[in-house]
Write a protein that holds these residues in place. Structure first.
Motif, PDB file in Angstrom:
ATOM      1  N   SER A  57       0.851  -1.186   0.000  1.00 30.36           N
ATOM      2  CA  SER A  57       0.000   0.000   0.000  1.00 30.36           C
ATOM      3  C   SER A  57       0.889   1.239   0.000  1.00 30.36           C
ATOM      4  O   SER A  57       1.730   1.414   0.888  1.00 30.36           O
ATOM      5  CB  SER A  57      -0.919   0.018   1.221  1.00 30.36           C
ATOM      6  OG  SER A  57      -1.964  -0.927   1.067  1.00 30.36           O
ATOM      7  N   ILE A  58       0.708   2.071  -1.021  1.00 31.09           N
ATOM      8  CA  ILE A  58       1.464   3.309  -1.156  1.00 31.09           C
ATOM      9  C   ILE A  58       0.656   4.421  -0.496  1.00 31.09           C
ATOM     10  O   ILE A  58      -0.424   4.783  -0.960  1.00 31.09           O
ATOM     11  CB  ILE A  58       1.706   3.614  -2.650  1.00 31.09           C
ATOM     12  CG1 ILE A  58       2.607   2.530  -3.250  1.00 31.09           C
ATOM     13  CG2 ILE A  58       2.315   5.004  -2.829  1.00 31.09           C
ATOM     14  CD1 ILE A  58       2.710   2.587  -4.757  1.00 31.09           C
ATOM     15  N   CYS A  59       1.159   4.934   0.616  1.00 34.04           N
ATOM     16  CA  CYS A  59       0.463   5.929   1.424  1.00 34.04           C
ATOM     17  C   CYS A  59       1.331   7.170   1.571  1.00 34.04           C
ATOM     18  O   CYS A  59       2.538   7.127   1.327  1.00 34.04           O
ATOM     19  CB  CYS A  59       0.140   5.367   2.812  1.00 34.04           C
ATOM     20  SG  CYS A  59      -0.772   3.808   2.806  1.00 34.04           S
ATOM     21  N   GLY A  60       0.724   8.284   2.004  1.00 35.52           N
ATOM     22  CA  GLY A  60       1.556   9.448   2.269  1.00 35.52           C
ATOM     23  C   GLY A  60       0.832  10.762   2.171  1.00 35.52           C
ATOM     24  O   GLY A  60      -0.357  10.839   1.851  1.00 35.52           O
ATOM     25  N   THR A  61       1.582  11.813   2.427  1.00 36.06           N
ATOM     26  CA  THR A  61       1.111  13.184   2.370  1.00 36.06           C
ATOM     27  C   THR A  61       2.328  14.099   2.282  1.00 36.06           C
ATOM     28  O   THR A  61       3.469  13.647   2.458  1.00 36.06           O
ATOM     29  CB  THR A  61       0.245  13.522   3.596  1.00 36.06           C
ATOM     30  OG1 THR A  61      -0.336  14.812   3.429  1.00 36.06           O
ATOM     31  CG2 THR A  61       1.069  13.492   4.881  1.00 36.06           C
ATOM     32  N   ARG A  62       2.104  15.380   2.025  1.00 34.59           N
ATOM     33  CA  ARG A  62       3.222  16.307   1.865  1.00 34.59           C
ATOM     34  C   ARG A  62       4.099  16.391   3.117  1.00 34.59           C
ATOM     35  O   ARG A  62       5.327  16.441   3.039  1.00 34.59           O
ATOM     36  CB  ARG A  62       2.699  17.699   1.520  1.00 34.59           C
ATOM     37  CG  ARG A  62       3.779  18.779   1.466  1.00 34.59           C
ATOM     38  CD  ARG A  62       3.217  20.130   1.093  1.00 34.59           C
ATOM     39  NE  ARG A  62       2.206  20.585   2.035  1.00 34.59           N
ATOM     40  CZ  ARG A  62       1.570  21.753   1.950  1.00 34.59           C
ATOM     41  NH1 ARG A  62       1.841  22.577   0.952  1.00 34.59           N
ATOM     42  NH2 ARG A  62       0.668  22.083   2.831  1.00 34.59           N
ATOM     43  N   GLY A  63       3.477  16.437   4.290  1.00 36.98           N
ATOM     44  CA  GLY A  63       4.234  16.711   5.507  1.00 36.98           C
ATOM     45  C   GLY A  63       4.432  18.205   5.692  1.00 36.98           C
ATOM     46  O   GLY A  63       3.918  19.031   4.924  1.00 36.98           O
ATOM     47  N   TRP A  64       5.200  18.561   6.709  1.00 39.98           N
ATOM     48  CA  TRP A  64       5.454  19.971   7.018  1.00 39.98           C
ATOM     49  C   TRP A  64       6.736  20.050   7.827  1.00 39.98           C
ATOM     50  O   TRP A  64       7.303  19.023   8.219  1.00 39.98           O
ATOM     51  CB  TRP A  64       4.271  20.557   7.806  1.00 39.98           C
ATOM     52  CG  TRP A  64       4.230  22.065   7.797  1.00 39.98           C
ATOM     53  CD1 TRP A  64       4.586  22.895   8.810  1.00 39.98           C
ATOM     54  CD2 TRP A  64       3.808  22.903   6.715  1.00 39.98           C
ATOM     55  NE1 TRP A  64       4.419  24.206   8.441  1.00 39.98           N
ATOM     56  CE2 TRP A  64       3.932  24.240   7.155  1.00 39.98           C
ATOM     57  CE3 TRP A  64       3.342  22.663   5.434  1.00 39.98           C
ATOM     58  CZ2 TRP A  64       3.618  25.325   6.342  1.00 39.98           C
ATOM     59  CZ3 TRP A  64       3.014  23.737   4.625  1.00 39.98           C
ATOM     60  CH2 TRP A  64       3.149  25.056   5.090  1.00 39.98           C
ATOM     61  N   LEU A  65       7.218  21.262   8.045  1.00 40.71           N
ATOM     62  CA  LEU A  65       8.328  21.417   8.982  1.00 40.71           C
ATOM     63  C   LEU A  65       7.930  20.779  10.303  1.00 40.71           C
ATOM     64  O   LEU A  65       6.845  21.049  10.832  1.00 40.71           O
ATOM     65  CB  LEU A  65       8.644  22.895   9.200  1.00 40.71           C
ATOM     66  CG  LEU A  65       9.243  23.657   8.017  1.00 40.71           C
ATOM     67  CD1 LEU A  65       9.344  25.141   8.351  1.00 40.71           C
ATOM     68  CD2 LEU A  65      10.607  23.108   7.648  1.00 40.71           C
ATOM     69  N   CYS A  66       8.783  19.931  10.825  1.00 40.22           N
ATOM     70  CA  CYS A  66       8.424  19.206  12.043  1.00 40.22           C
ATOM     71  C   CYS A  66       9.153  19.793  13.249  1.00 40.22           C
ATOM     72  O   CYS A  66      10.145  20.517  13.114  1.00 40.22           O
ATOM     73  CB  CYS A  66       8.738  17.725  11.894  1.00 40.22           C
ATOM     74  SG  CYS A  66      10.460  17.360  11.533  1.00 40.22           S
TER      75      CYS A  66
ATOM     76  N   MET B  74      17.446  16.498  15.431  1.00 41.99           N
ATOM     77  CA  MET B  74      17.392  17.085  16.767  1.00 41.99           C
ATOM     78  C   MET B  74      16.165  16.621  17.549  1.00 41.99           C
ATOM     79  O   MET B  74      16.139  16.702  18.774  1.00 41.99           O
ATOM     80  CB  MET B  74      17.374  18.612  16.661  1.00 41.99           C
ATOM     81  CG  MET B  74      18.568  19.182  15.928  1.00 41.99           C
ATOM     82  SD  MET B  74      20.137  18.778  16.725  1.00 41.99           S
ATOM     83  CE  MET B  74      19.955  19.689  18.258  1.00 41.99           C
ATOM     84  N   CYS B  75      15.147  16.144  16.850  1.00 40.44           N
ATOM     85  CA  CYS B  75      13.897  15.758  17.513  1.00 40.44           C
ATOM     86  C   CYS B  75      13.341  14.532  16.798  1.00 40.44           C
ATOM     87  O   CYS B  75      12.731  14.654  15.742  1.00 40.44           O
ATOM     88  CB  CYS B  75      12.896  16.905  17.488  1.00 40.44           C
ATOM     89  SG  CYS B  75      11.352  16.561  18.355  1.00 40.44           S
ATOM     90  N   LYS B  76      13.545  13.366  17.364  1.00 41.17           N
ATOM     91  CA  LYS B  76      13.210  12.117  16.693  1.00 41.17           C
ATOM     92  C   LYS B  76      11.894  11.510  17.166  1.00 41.17           C
ATOM     93  O   LYS B  76      11.632  10.327  16.945  1.00 41.17           O
ATOM     94  CB  LYS B  76      14.353  11.115  16.854  1.00 41.17           C
ATOM     95  CG  LYS B  76      15.637  11.558  16.165  1.00 41.17           C
ATOM     96  CD  LYS B  76      16.698  10.492  16.189  1.00 41.17           C
ATOM     97  CE  LYS B  76      17.937  10.915  15.396  1.00 41.17           C
ATOM     98  NZ  LYS B  76      18.969   9.874  15.360  1.00 41.17           N
ATOM     99  N   SER B  77      11.077  12.312  17.799  1.00 45.63           N
ATOM    100  CA  SER B  77       9.758  11.831  18.226  1.00 45.63           C
ATOM    101  C   SER B  77       8.740  12.930  17.971  1.00 45.63           C
ATOM    102  O   SER B  77       8.899  14.055  18.432  1.00 45.63           O
ATOM    103  CB  SER B  77       9.783  11.461  19.716  1.00 45.63           C
ATOM    104  OG  SER B  77       8.501  11.045  20.143  1.00 45.63           O
ATOM    105  N   ASN B  78       7.718  12.614  17.199  1.00 42.69           N
ATOM    106  CA  ASN B  78       6.644  13.562  16.961  1.00 42.69           C
ATOM    107  C   ASN B  78       5.393  12.798  16.535  1.00 42.69           C
ATOM    108  O   ASN B  78       5.416  11.576  16.368  1.00 42.69           O
ATOM    109  CB  ASN B  78       7.046  14.627  15.925  1.00 42.69           C
ATOM    110  CG  ASN B  78       7.369  14.041  14.566  1.00 42.69           C
ATOM    111  OD1 ASN B  78       6.599  13.269  14.008  1.00 42.69           O
ATOM    112  ND2 ASN B  78       8.528  14.400  14.004  1.00 42.69           N
ATOM    113  N   ALA B  79       4.303  13.505  16.324  1.00 45.13           N
ATOM    114  CA  ALA B  79       3.033  12.859  16.012  1.00 45.13           C
ATOM    115  C   ALA B  79       3.056  12.149  14.667  1.00 45.13           C
ATOM    116  O   ALA B  79       2.351  11.154  14.466  1.00 45.13           O
ATOM    117  CB  ALA B  79       1.906  13.901  16.049  1.00 45.13           C
TER     118      ALA B  79
END
Length: 229
Positions: free
Chosen positions: A118-127, A172-177
């Protein structure tokens, strides 16, 4: 087979060549075409995670879409931060139908199945943790997390690959939503673009906490689509 390559930055509809950004971009359209046709077959699938065309309006992008449609394989495009031509899905579908493109689809609040994946995804943003992330970034980041879940919920197979334009996390930040969402749906591989030139040094470790991450911006891949399945 499934291939991927991001950040094509095609300039065929407007005069904005990328060779001003360095020697690695010289004759990149010709190199991309030659490399693509040498490895991608008619029945293969190629995922393009953003920054496909420099066009500002959908009409300006026609030459770029003509070029892409002429290449081998089925192509799945998702939005990047420079895809100013991107409009509503109804208008994009109308554009595809009007120009009789047979090999191009869009990844937006949906998913596709190819080779049992299954090919999934979205643009994303600055995290969080990225340079430039600020309080106003949070709502855009959260919106992309929600879109990722919609895509993952639509998946039809157990194995899912996630494609995003922006890197899904920073060193620098390896955990996010965004990462938590991939873990929730048992994603094992994530492919992203956006980083060019010296920014390649900001790429993520290939594997972290059970997920493998791959930078697939075109200049990083020397304009050769990367086979991933």
């Amino acid at each position: 087979m499934i291939f991927t390559i991001a950040d094509l930055h095609l300039p065929l509809g407007i005069d904005k060549p990328m060779d001003v950004f360095g020697q690695s971009w010289e004759n990149y359209v010709e190199r991309l075409q030659s490399n693509w046709q040498s490895v991608v077959g008619e029945k293969d699938t190629v995922v393009i995670p953003g920054d496909f065309s420099w066009a500002t309006y959908i009409g300006q992008s026609k030459c770029d879409f003509d070029f892409l449609d002429s290449l081998n394989g089925k192509k799945i495009i998702l939005k990047g931060n420079h895809d100013y031509w991107w409009t509503t899905m109804s208008k994009l579908d109308e554009f595809i139908k009007k120009n009789e493109y047979k090999t191009i689809s869009f990844l937006h609040n949906n998913s596709y199945e190819a080779e049992g994946i299954s090919i999934c995804g979205t643009r994303g943003w600055l995290c969080p943790g990225c340079s430039g992330y600020k309080e106003s970034s949070e709502k855009y980041f959260n919106r992309e997390v929600a879109r990722l879940e919609i895509s993952l919920q639509s998946a039809t197979t157990d194995e899912k690959y996630v494609f995003t334009h922006y890197p899904p996390m920073s060193k620098m930040c390896k955990s996010n939503a965004f990462i938590d969402m991939m873990k929730k749906y048992n994603v094992k591989k994530c492919f992203y673009g956006h980083l060019h030139g010296k920014s390649h040094d900001l790429r993520l470790s290939e594997e972290y906490d059970g997920i493998k991450y791959y930078l697939i911006s075109s200049d990083f891949l020397s304009f050769m689509p990367k086979r991933i399945k």
